[in-house]
Design a protein around this motif. Structure first.
Motif, mmCIF file in Angstrom:
data_model
loop_
_atom_site.group_PDB
_atom_site.id
_atom_site.type_symbol
_atom_site.label_atom_id
_atom_site.label_comp_id
_atom_site.label_asym_id
_atom_site.label_seq_id
_atom_site.Cartn_x
_atom_site.Cartn_y
_atom_site.Cartn_z
ATOM 1 N N LYS A 4 12.377 1.639 -7.509
ATOM 2 C CA LYS A 4 11.465 0.770 -6.758
ATOM 3 C C LYS A 4 10.439 0.156 -7.697
ATOM 4 C CE LYS A 4 8.131 4.328 -5.448
ATOM 5 N NZ LYS A 4 7.394 4.932 -4.341
ATOM 6 N N MET A 5 9.731 -0.838 -7.199
ATOM 7 C CA MET A 5 8.599 -1.424 -7.917
ATOM 8 C C MET A 5 7.342 -0.960 -7.188
ATOM 9 S SD MET A 5 7.540 -5.402 -8.573
ATOM 10 C CE MET A 5 8.530 -5.675 -10.029
ATOM 11 N N ASN A 6 6.334 -0.523 -7.940
ATOM 12 C CA ASN A 6 5.120 -0.056 -7.284
ATOM 13 C C ASN A 6 3.872 -0.856 -7.652
ATOM 14 O OD1 ASN A 6 4.475 0.920 -9.817
ATOM 15 N ND2 ASN A 6 4.848 3.053 -9.297
ATOM 16 N N HIS A 7 3.955 -1.720 -8.664
ATOM 17 C CA HIS A 7 2.832 -2.590 -9.041
ATOM 18 C C HIS A 7 3.367 -3.985 -9.355
ATOM 19 C CE1 HIS A 7 0.662 1.171 -9.715
ATOM 20 N NE2 HIS A 7 -0.449 0.471 -9.826
ATOM 21 N N VAL A 8 2.592 -4.974 -8.997
ATOM 22 C CA VAL A 8 2.863 -6.353 -9.378
ATOM 23 C C VAL A 8 1.492 -6.985 -9.638
ATOM 24 C CG1 VAL A 8 2.862 -7.229 -7.009
ATOM 25 C CG2 VAL A 8 4.141 -8.437 -8.771
ATOM 26 N N LYS A 25 -10.658 -11.548 3.564
ATOM 27 C CA LYS A 25 -9.953 -12.628 4.259
ATOM 28 C C LYS A 25 -8.533 -12.232 4.645
ATOM 29 C CE LYS A 25 -12.794 -16.346 2.577
ATOM 30 N NZ LYS A 25 -12.880 -17.604 1.851
ATOM 31 N N LEU A 26 -7.782 -11.667 3.702
ATOM 32 C CA LEU A 26 -6.399 -11.310 3.999
ATOM 33 C C LEU A 26 -6.272 -9.935 4.660
ATOM 34 C CD1 LEU A 26 -4.401 -12.608 0.894
ATOM 35 C CD2 LEU A 26 -5.045 -13.815 2.996
ATOM 36 N N GLY A 27 -7.304 -9.098 4.531
ATOM 37 C CA GLY A 27 -7.272 -7.782 5.175
ATOM 38 C C GLY A 27 -6.552 -6.708 4.379
ATOM 39 N N PHE A 28 -6.380 -6.922 3.075
ATOM 40 C CA PHE A 28 -5.735 -5.915 2.242
ATOM 41 C C PHE A 28 -6.695 -4.754 2.018
ATOM 42 C CE2 PHE A 28 -2.433 -8.733 -0.146
ATOM 43 C CZ PHE A 28 -1.949 -9.197 1.068
ATOM 44 N N LYS A 29 -6.139 -3.619 1.639
ATOM 45 C CA LYS A 29 -6.931 -2.418 1.362
ATOM 46 C C LYS A 29 -7.060 -2.233 -0.147
ATOM 47 C CE LYS A 29 -6.842 -1.511 5.732
ATOM 48 N NZ LYS A 29 -7.916 -2.024 6.537
ATOM 49 N N VAL A 30 -8.235 -1.819 -0.594
ATOM 50 C CA VAL A 30 -8.425 -1.524 -2.018
ATOM 51 C C VAL A 30 -7.759 -0.184 -2.308
ATOM 52 C CG1 VAL A 30 -10.096 -1.028 -3.845
ATOM 53 C CG2 VAL A 30 -10.578 -2.811 -2.155
ATOM 54 N N HIS A 31 -6.912 -0.159 -3.309
ATOM 55 C CA HIS A 31 -6.285 1.098 -3.742
ATOM 56 C C HIS A 31 -7.071 1.683 -4.906
ATOM 57 C CE1 HIS A 31 -3.544 3.875 -5.707
ATOM 58 N NE2 HIS A 31 -2.938 3.999 -4.528
ATOM 59 N N THR A 32 -7.310 0.859 -5.942
ATOM 60 C CA THR A 32 -8.028 1.319 -7.127
ATOM 61 C C THR A 32 -9.005 0.249 -7.587
ATOM 62 O OG1 THR A 32 -6.071 2.548 -7.845
ATOM 63 C CG2 THR A 32 -7.786 2.178 -9.497
ATOM 64 N N ASP A 33 -10.215 0.648 -7.895
ATOM 65 C CA ASP A 33 -11.217 -0.242 -8.484
ATOM 66 C C ASP A 33 -11.957 0.604 -9.517
ATOM 67 O OD1 ASP A 33 -13.061 -2.161 -9.155
ATOM 68 O OD2 ASP A 33 -13.818 -2.458 -7.122
ATOM 69 N N ALA A 34 -11.537 0.477 -10.771
ATOM 70 C CA ALA A 34 -12.069 1.358 -11.818
ATOM 71 C C ALA A 34 -12.286 0.606 -13.122
ATOM 72 C CB ALA A 34 -11.093 2.507 -12.056
ATOM 73 N N LEU A 53 2.880 -0.449 -2.440
ATOM 74 C CA LEU A 53 2.917 -1.571 -3.374
ATOM 75 C C LEU A 53 1.492 -1.961 -3.734
ATOM 76 C CD1 LEU A 53 4.373 -3.781 -4.984
ATOM 77 C CD2 LEU A 53 4.195 -5.217 -2.935
ATOM 78 N N GLU A 54 1.114 -1.717 -4.986
ATOM 79 C CA GLU A 54 -0.217 -2.096 -5.455
ATOM 80 C C GLU A 54 -0.140 -3.456 -6.124
ATOM 81 O OE1 GLU A 54 -2.708 0.934 -7.409
ATOM 82 O OE2 GLU A 54 -1.010 2.289 -7.042
ATOM 83 N N ILE A 55 -0.988 -4.375 -5.665
ATOM 84 C CA ILE A 55 -1.093 -5.698 -6.262
ATOM 85 C C ILE A 55 -2.299 -5.672 -7.184
ATOM 86 C CG2 ILE A 55 -1.446 -8.145 -5.832
ATOM 87 C CD1 ILE A 55 -0.171 -7.642 -3.030
#
Length: 140
Positions: A4-8, A25-34, A53-55
């Motif tokens: 699988k792909m897990n980051h793009v 605006k899009l309603g995405f969730k923050v996974h990582t901010d470091a 899937l982390e963008i």
């Protein structure tokens, strides 16, 4: 074997502005901010229905990835809307289109019937463009 792909990555002009766009605006969730060393930030978001899937909202800065004029050239390509592209899905395109328009998302194409379903095209705050689609419902 790849499973699988897990980051793009999506290249963005400003990570703070991209954070606001993708989260508020899009309603995405923050996974990582470091922080990742001096002046670098690892910022990933996920569509609510696809947390695996982390963008990566990747800043276009001169440094490890971009040398010399490459950062300026890349920023120019993104601003012109000639670099980034992706396809997102939703369950109700007309409702999602109206919701995103009300939040200030710029659409280049309103919901339109295509052979594969309905599609609208929008831009993020950096100039990347995306297809937003609703698959045709099949009958059994």
């Amino acid at each position: 074997m790849i499973t699988k792909m897990n980051h793009v990555s999506i290249f963005v002009l400003n990570q703070d502005s991209a954070y606001d766009f993708y989260v508020n605006k899009l309603g995405f969730k923050v996974h990582t901010d470091a922080a990742m060393g001096p002046g670098m930030r690892w910022l990933t978001v996920c569509p609510p229905g696809q947390p695996e899937l982390e963008i990566t909202l990747m800043a276009i800065d001169e440094g490890m990835m971009f040398k010399g004029e490459a950062a300026a050239q890349m920023r120019d390509l993104v601003k012109k809307g000639t670099f980034g592209f992706g396809v997102f899905e939703c369950d109700d395109l007309k409702a999602t289109y109206e919701e995103l328009k009300a939040k200030g998302v710029e659409f280049k194409k309103p919901p339109t019937k295509e052979f594969y379903g309905y599609e609208a095209l929008f831009l993020d705050d950096s100039g990347n463009w995306f297809s937003l689609g609703e698959r045709s419902k099949t009958t059994s």
